[in-house]
Motif scaffolding. Structure first.
Motif, mmCIF file in Angstrom:
data_model
loop_
_atom_site.group_PDB
_atom_site.id
_atom_site.type_symbol
_atom_site.label_atom_id
_atom_site.label_comp_id
_atom_site.label_asym_id
_atom_site.label_seq_id
_atom_site.Cartn_x
_atom_site.Cartn_y
_atom_site.Cartn_z
ATOM 1 N N VAL A 1 30.735 47.847 37.139
ATOM 2 C CA VAL A 1 31.480 48.613 36.420
ATOM 3 C C VAL A 1 32.676 48.010 35.691
ATOM 4 O O VAL A 1 32.979 48.277 34.473
ATOM 5 N N VAL A 2 33.204 47.151 36.212
ATOM 6 C CA VAL A 2 34.471 46.763 35.630
ATOM 7 C C VAL A 2 34.317 45.409 35.020
ATOM 8 O O VAL A 2 35.179 44.878 34.447
ATOM 9 N N GLY A 3 33.006 44.825 35.259
ATOM 10 C CA GLY A 3 32.830 43.352 34.517
ATOM 11 C C GLY A 3 33.219 42.155 35.322
ATOM 12 O O GLY A 3 33.783 42.294 36.135
ATOM 13 N N PRO A 4 32.391 41.154 35.092
ATOM 14 C CA PRO A 4 32.607 39.969 35.913
ATOM 15 C C PRO A 4 34.077 39.381 36.011
ATOM 16 O O PRO A 4 34.441 38.945 36.962
ATOM 17 N N ALA B 1 35.756 39.312 39.822
ATOM 18 C CA ALA B 1 36.159 38.018 40.376
ATOM 19 C C ALA B 1 37.322 37.926 41.074
ATOM 20 O O ALA B 1 37.516 37.360 41.741
ATOM 21 N N LEU B 2 38.205 38.946 40.678
ATOM 22 C CA LEU B 2 39.684 39.125 40.891
ATOM 23 C C LEU B 2 40.052 40.129 41.855
ATOM 24 O O LEU B 2 41.149 40.330 42.219
ATOM 25 N N ALA C 1 42.038 46.311 45.495
ATOM 26 C CA ALA C 1 42.916 44.858 46.179
ATOM 27 C C ALA C 1 42.847 43.935 44.960
ATOM 28 O O ALA C 1 41.809 43.811 44.400
ATOM 29 N N CYS C 2 43.787 43.240 44.599
ATOM 30 C CA CYS C 2 44.007 42.237 43.354
ATOM 31 C C CYS C 2 44.189 40.671 44.192
ATOM 32 O O CYS C 2 45.017 40.657 45.007
ATOM 33 N N ALA C 3 43.734 39.925 43.712
ATOM 34 C CA ALA C 3 44.053 38.442 44.048
ATOM 35 C C ALA C 3 45.136 37.965 42.808
ATOM 36 O O ALA C 3 44.931 37.942 41.852
ATOM 37 N N GLY C 4 46.189 37.352 43.493
ATOM 38 C CA GLY C 4 47.123 36.680 42.501
ATOM 39 C C GLY C 4 47.828 37.779 41.712
ATOM 40 O O GLY C 4 47.986 38.943 42.252
ATOM 41 N N THR D 1 42.175 37.707 49.602
ATOM 42 C CA THR D 1 40.759 37.518 49.675
ATOM 43 C C THR D 1 40.026 38.474 48.496
ATOM 44 O O THR D 1 38.944 38.606 48.720
ATOM 45 N N ALA D 2 40.650 39.230 47.642
ATOM 46 C CA ALA D 2 40.079 40.222 47.065
ATOM 47 C C ALA D 2 39.122 39.366 45.805
ATOM 48 O O ALA D 2 39.602 38.283 45.344
ATOM 49 N N GLY D 3 37.958 40.000 45.561
ATOM 50 C CA GLY D 3 37.194 39.204 44.413
ATOM 51 C C GLY D 3 36.284 38.455 45.237
ATOM 52 O O GLY D 3 35.089 37.751 44.589
ATOM 53 N N ILE D 4 36.777 37.820 46.632
ATOM 54 C CA ILE D 4 35.581 37.035 47.131
ATOM 55 C C ILE D 4 34.445 37.779 47.694
ATOM 56 O O ILE D 4 34.574 38.603 48.477
#
Length: 133
Positions: free
Chosen positions: A26-29, A33-34, A48-51, A87-90
């Motif tokens: 849906v959102v793209g790779p 990933a984040l 949830a967002c990383a960084g 830990t988002a995207g993991i």
């Protein structure tokens, strides 16, 4: 009319469940990933967002909502809420399988295909790691 999936869909709609399962499509790779979708409640999708990616996604919120709603085929998301999560995207990887050479062999049977299927099942069971308590 009784639906088999009704109890499961009281917590999450089928479209919402598919959104969570296919988040990367849906959102793209790059975004997948984040980010990780956490909750969908009354039109608000919590992501949830990383960084520091939350700031960037805030600027792209309208585009992301349009993309999500187009993919869903219905106006499912009216608002995006971003939260920090390291830990988002993991994506969790399955546990590595033990490298064993145990195989299951059965004596000859009248139904050869049944014997082969049972041997395959027995071999899988023998090679499955056991949980130590």
């Amino acid at each position: 009319m009784f639906r088999r999936g009704a109890p499961a869909f009281r917590r999450r709609s089928p479209t919402g469940a598919m959104l969570f399962a296919c988040w990367g499509d849906v959102v793209g790779p790059a975004h997948a990933a984040l980010t990780t979708p956490h909750r969908l409640s009354t039109g608000t999708l919590t992501v949830a967002c990383a960084g520091p990616v939350a700031m960037e996604l805030q600027h792209q919120a309208d585009m992301l909502m349009a993309r999500i709603n187009t993919w869903c085929g219905e106006p499912l998301v009216a608002r995006l809420r971003f939260v920090q999560d390291p830990t988002a995207g993991i994506r969790r990887k399955p546990a590595p399988r033990r490298n064993t050479t145990q195989t299951c062999t059965l004596p000859d049977m009248a139904d050869e295909s049944l014997r082969v299927a049972l041997e395959r099942l027995g071999t899988e069971i023998l090679q499955t790691p056991t949980k130590k308590t």
